[in-house]
Design a protein around this motif. Sequence first.
Motif, PDB file in Angstrom:
ATOM      1  N   UNK A  90      40.104  -8.773  33.940  1.00 14.15           N
ATOM      2  CA  UNK A  90      39.597  -8.160  35.165  1.00 14.15           C
ATOM      3  C   UNK A  90      39.289  -9.232  36.218  1.00 14.15           C
ATOM      4  N   UNK A  91      38.662 -10.328  35.793  1.00  7.67           N
ATOM      5  CA  UNK A  91      38.338 -11.419  36.725  1.00  7.67           C
ATOM      6  C   UNK A  91      39.617 -12.061  37.267  1.00  7.67           C
ATOM      7  N   UNK A  92      40.641 -12.164  36.446  1.00  7.59           N
ATOM      8  CA  UNK A  92      41.926 -12.691  36.927  1.00  7.59           C
ATOM      9  C   UNK A  92      42.558 -11.749  37.946  1.00  7.59           C
ATOM     10  N   UNK A  93      42.429 -10.429  37.735  1.00  7.51           N
ATOM     11  CA  UNK A  93      42.954  -9.466  38.714  1.00  7.51           C
ATOM     12  C   UNK A  93      42.209  -9.580  40.039  1.00  7.51           C
ATOM     13  N   UNK A  94      40.906  -9.758  39.976  1.00  7.68           N
ATOM     14  CA  UNK A  94      40.115  -9.948  41.200  1.00  7.68           C
ATOM     15  C   UNK A  94      40.617 -11.190  41.930  1.00  7.68           C
ATOM     16  N   UNK A  95      40.828 -12.261  41.191  1.00  5.59           N
ATOM     17  CA  UNK A  95      41.318 -13.502  41.785  1.00  5.59           C
ATOM     18  C   UNK A  95      42.701 -13.304  42.398  1.00  5.59           C
ATOM     19  N   UNK A 144      24.807 -15.097  42.722  1.00  3.83           N
ATOM     20  CA  UNK A 144      24.767 -16.499  42.260  1.00  3.83           C
ATOM     21  C   UNK A 144      23.524 -16.749  41.408  1.00  3.83           C
ATOM     22  N   UNK A 145      22.397 -16.238  41.878  1.00  2.34           N
ATOM     23  CA  UNK A 145      21.149 -16.403  41.113  1.00  2.34           C
ATOM     24  C   UNK A 145      21.250 -15.681  39.769  1.00  2.34           C
ATOM     25  N   UNK A 185      31.320 -20.182  43.888  1.00  2.00           N
ATOM     26  CA  UNK A 185      31.033 -21.484  44.488  1.00  2.00           C
ATOM     27  C   UNK A 185      30.957 -21.340  46.003  1.00  2.00           C
ATOM     28  N   UNK A 186      29.846 -21.785  46.622  1.00  2.00           N
ATOM     29  CA  UNK A 186      29.758 -21.675  48.082  1.00  2.00           C
ATOM     30  C   UNK A 186      30.927 -22.410  48.748  1.00  2.00           C
ATOM     31  N   UNK A 187      31.470 -21.799  49.766  1.00  2.00           N
ATOM     32  CA  UNK A 187      32.603 -22.381  50.474  1.00  2.00           C
ATOM     33  C   UNK A 187      33.583 -21.302  50.884  1.00  2.00           C
ATOM     34  N   UNK A 188      34.800 -21.709  51.143  1.00  2.00           N
ATOM     35  CA  UNK A 188      35.774 -20.773  51.690  1.00  2.00           C
ATOM     36  C   UNK A 188      36.177 -19.699  50.683  1.00  2.00           C
ATOM     37  N   UNK A 189      36.170 -20.009  49.378  1.00  2.00           N
ATOM     38  CA  UNK A 189      36.535 -18.988  48.388  1.00  2.00           C
ATOM     39  C   UNK A 189      35.504 -17.868  48.400  1.00  2.00           C
ATOM     40  N   UNK A 190      34.236 -18.236  48.422  1.00  2.00           N
ATOM     41  CA  UNK A 190      33.183 -17.221  48.483  1.00  2.00           C
ATOM     42  C   UNK A 190      33.250 -16.447  49.792  1.00  2.00           C
ATOM     43  N   UNK A 191      33.655 -17.127  50.870  1.00  2.00           N
ATOM     44  CA  UNK A 191      33.814 -16.428  52.151  1.00  2.00           C
ATOM     45  C   UNK A 191      34.904 -15.369  52.060  1.00  2.00           C
ATOM     46  N   UNK A 192      36.001 -15.695  51.371  1.00  2.00           N
ATOM     47  CA  UNK A 192      37.078 -14.717  51.170  1.00  2.00           C
ATOM     48  C   UNK A 192      36.575 -13.595  50.275  1.00  2.00           C
ATOM     49  N   UNK A 193      35.869 -13.951  49.206  1.00  2.00           N
ATOM     50  CA  UNK A 193      35.309 -12.943  48.302  1.00  2.00           C
ATOM     51  C   UNK A 193      34.400 -11.983  49.060  1.00  2.00           C
ATOM     52  N   UNK A 194      33.605 -12.499  49.982  1.00  5.98           N
ATOM     53  CA  UNK A 194      32.660 -11.679  50.733  1.00  5.98           C
ATOM     54  C   UNK A 194      33.349 -10.626  51.595  1.00  5.98           C
ATOM     55  N   UNK A 230      34.169 -17.055  36.918  1.00  2.90           N
ATOM     56  CA  UNK A 230      33.079 -16.488  37.719  1.00  2.90           C
ATOM     57  C   UNK A 230      32.450 -17.570  38.603  1.00  2.90           C
ATOM     58  N   UNK A 231      32.186 -18.729  38.011  1.00  7.11           N
ATOM     59  CA  UNK A 231      31.568 -19.824  38.762  1.00  7.11           C
ATOM     60  C   UNK A 231      32.430 -20.285  39.927  1.00  7.11           C
ATOM     61  N   UNK A 232      33.746 -20.364  39.706  1.00  6.06           N
ATOM     62  CA  UNK A 232      34.653 -20.796  40.774  1.00  6.06           C
ATOM     63  C   UNK A 232      34.666 -19.784  41.918  1.00  6.06           C
TER      64      UNK A 232
END
Length: 161
Positions: A132-137, A34-35, A69-78, A64-66
Amino acid sequence: MVAGLYGAGALIAPPERVDRPYFDDTAAQLGVIREQFRQLEEYLAEVELPPSAGGKLAELMELYGALLEPGWVADVLATEPDAVHALSRGIRLDVPECVNTYNRTRWWNRLTPGGESPERHLERQLSVLYDEAERVTADLREAEARRQQTHTTYLEDRGRS
């Protein structure tokens, strides 16, 4: 005899256990990413880009920003290290390299025109990164759908018991 017993004991004793290295957890990595994303946004605000590439870059940065974004999406990403790696690589390496090579090549093209335009290369590079970012999503969305299906199956099986 004592030396022999000592040697035999040394051979059958378990080896000394070495602690495994500590690596930051994925949530901590997301904080760093994020930083880095904020730094990239600041850098891109200072750089002159052609309008044709600026739109694709804005879409990429929005995606990338979406994801970050801290929250459940980032939790899934993690929970997906490969997705975190792809995002990190895009932010730390790929986007800055696209922009830097565009600016350097554009300068050289002013001195010796000809060949494929740097703008066209930049547009192609950003399109590949966006795909690539769309595939990640899509992979993250699919992982959530699998989790939901698994939970449904669990609840149905539990109800039959």
